[in-house]
Design a protein around this motif. Structure first.
Motif, short mmCIF file in Angstrom:
data_model
loop_
_atom_site.label_atom_id
_atom_site.label_comp_id
_atom_site.label_asym_id
_atom_site.label_seq_id
_atom_site.Cartn_x
_atom_site.Cartn_y
_atom_site.Cartn_z
N ILE A 7 0.87 -1.17 0.00
CA ILE A 7 0.00 0.00 0.00
C ILE A 7 0.91 1.21 0.00
O ILE A 7 1.71 1.39 0.91
N ILE A 8 0.79 2.01 -1.04
CA ILE A 8 1.62 3.19 -1.19
C ILE A 8 0.77 4.40 -0.79
O ILE A 8 -0.29 4.65 -1.37
N VAL A 9 1.22 5.11 0.21
CA VAL A 9 0.54 6.32 0.65
C VAL A 9 1.21 7.49 -0.08
O VAL A 9 2.44 7.62 -0.05
N LEU A 10 0.40 8.29 -0.74
CA LEU A 10 0.90 9.39 -1.55
C LEU A 10 0.39 10.72 -1.02
O LEU A 10 -0.80 10.86 -0.74
N GLU A 11 1.29 11.69 -0.91
CA GLU A 11 0.91 13.04 -0.50
C GLU A 11 0.62 13.86 -1.75
O GLU A 11 1.42 13.87 -2.70
N ILE A 12 -0.51 14.54 -1.76
CA ILE A 12 -0.89 15.37 -2.90
C ILE A 12 -0.16 16.70 -2.83
O ILE A 12 -0.25 17.42 -1.83
N LEU A 13 0.56 17.03 -3.90
CA LEU A 13 1.31 18.29 -3.99
C LEU A 13 0.56 19.34 -4.80
O LEU A 13 0.71 20.54 -4.58
N ASP A 14 -0.23 18.88 -5.77
CA ASP A 14 -0.97 19.78 -6.66
C ASP A 14 -2.09 18.97 -7.30
O ASP A 14 -2.02 17.73 -7.33
N LEU A 15 -3.12 19.63 -7.80
CA LEU A 15 -4.23 18.92 -8.41
C LEU A 15 -4.94 19.78 -9.43
O LEU A 15 -4.79 21.00 -9.43
N GLY A 16 -5.70 19.13 -10.27
CA GLY A 16 -6.57 19.80 -11.22
C GLY A 16 -7.72 18.89 -11.56
O GLY A 16 -7.58 17.67 -11.52
N PHE A 17 -8.89 19.47 -11.87
CA PHE A 17 -10.04 18.65 -12.23
C PHE A 17 -11.02 19.47 -13.06
O PHE A 17 -10.97 20.70 -13.05
N THR A 18 -11.86 18.75 -13.77
CA THR A 18 -12.94 19.35 -14.54
C THR A 18 -14.24 18.98 -13.84
O THR A 18 -14.57 17.79 -13.74
N GLU A 19 -14.94 19.97 -13.33
CA GLU A 19 -16.20 19.75 -12.61
C GLU A 19 -17.19 19.00 -13.49
O GLU A 19 -17.41 19.35 -14.65
N GLY A 20 -17.73 17.90 -12.98
CA GLY A 20 -18.77 17.15 -13.67
C GLY A 20 -18.31 16.22 -14.77
O GLY A 20 -19.13 15.56 -15.40
N ALA A 21 -17.00 16.14 -15.03
CA ALA A 21 -16.50 15.25 -16.09
C ALA A 21 -16.66 13.80 -15.65
O ALA A 21 -16.24 13.43 -14.56
N PRO A 22 -17.26 12.95 -16.48
CA PRO A 22 -17.48 11.55 -16.08
C PRO A 22 -16.20 10.73 -16.13
O PRO A 22 -15.39 10.87 -17.02
N GLY A 23 -16.05 9.89 -15.13
CA GLY A 23 -14.87 9.03 -15.03
C GLY A 23 -15.12 7.66 -15.60
O GLY A 23 -16.25 7.24 -15.85
N LEU A 24 -14.03 6.94 -15.80
CA LEU A 24 -14.07 5.55 -16.23
C LEU A 24 -14.16 4.67 -14.99
O LEU A 24 -13.46 4.90 -14.01
N VAL A 25 -15.03 3.67 -15.04
CA VAL A 25 -15.26 2.80 -13.89
C VAL A 25 -14.99 1.36 -14.30
O VAL A 25 -15.34 0.94 -15.41
#
Length: 176
Positions: free
Chosen positions: A145-163
């Motif tokens: 289990i790799i624990v990752l610290e978030i340094l920066d992020l970006g996202f598109t509101e409402g964009a559908p993801g792959l499941v």
């Protein structure tokens, strides 16, 4: 493939879990799909994972990823200097997912648009991306289990993801 449903007669009794049955049982839980990538020795490297967990911690901002011990790509990613890109794949990116996961290592990134932020590799056109660094690692069975610290992020509101659900790529729809 159908695995017969079983009811648990005695919930407190220990049971032996067959790995085949466990894999099929866990497939009933829909999971997002991510590409974890970095540039290593001048070469793009990435793994595809549905073992990504968000919301582990807000302070500090942490997420996790489970990686199999026998992964041939993970040791390369670890050599990236610790910074990794997490690209959450979108609804129409199942072809991209299969390409990056391909055994054909020489063509995994052929025609794939991405950006580097430090050593973190982030795919273009994804609904969400995180630039992370390795925070901790916990040995857990046949995975780490790799624990990752978030340094920066970006996202598109409402964009559908792959499941990934029931061994297939799917998308979500809104219930009325």
């Amino acid at each position: 493939m159908s695995v017969p449903a079983r009811t648990l007669e005695n919930p407190t009794a220990a049971s032996r879990v067959d790995s085949f049955a466990l894999r099929h049982a866990l497939a009933q839980f829909p999971q997002g799909v991510v590409a974890v990538g970095a540039e290593v020795d001048g070469t793009p490297e990435a793994i595809i994972a549905s073992t990504f967990t968000v919301g582990v911690s807000l302070a500090p901002p942490l997420v996790t990823l489970a990686v199999q011990h026998d992964s041939s790509t993970w040791p390369k990613l670890e050599r990236s200097g610790g910074e990794l890109g997490i690209s959450v794949l979108g609804r129409d990116q199942n072809g991209l997912c299969r390409q990056i996961a391909s055994k054909d290592r020489a063509n995994r990134f052929t025609g794939v648009d991405y950006q580097l932020h430090g050593s973190a590799l982030l795919l273009d056109g994804v609904p969400m991306w995180l630039r992370t660094r390795i925070y901790d690692r916990v040995r857990a069975g046949d995975h780490d289990i790799i624990v990752l610290e978030i340094l920066d992020l970006g996202f598109t509101e409402g964009a559908p993801g792959l499941v990934f659900h029931q061994h297939e790529f799917k998308t979500l729809t809104t219930l009325s």
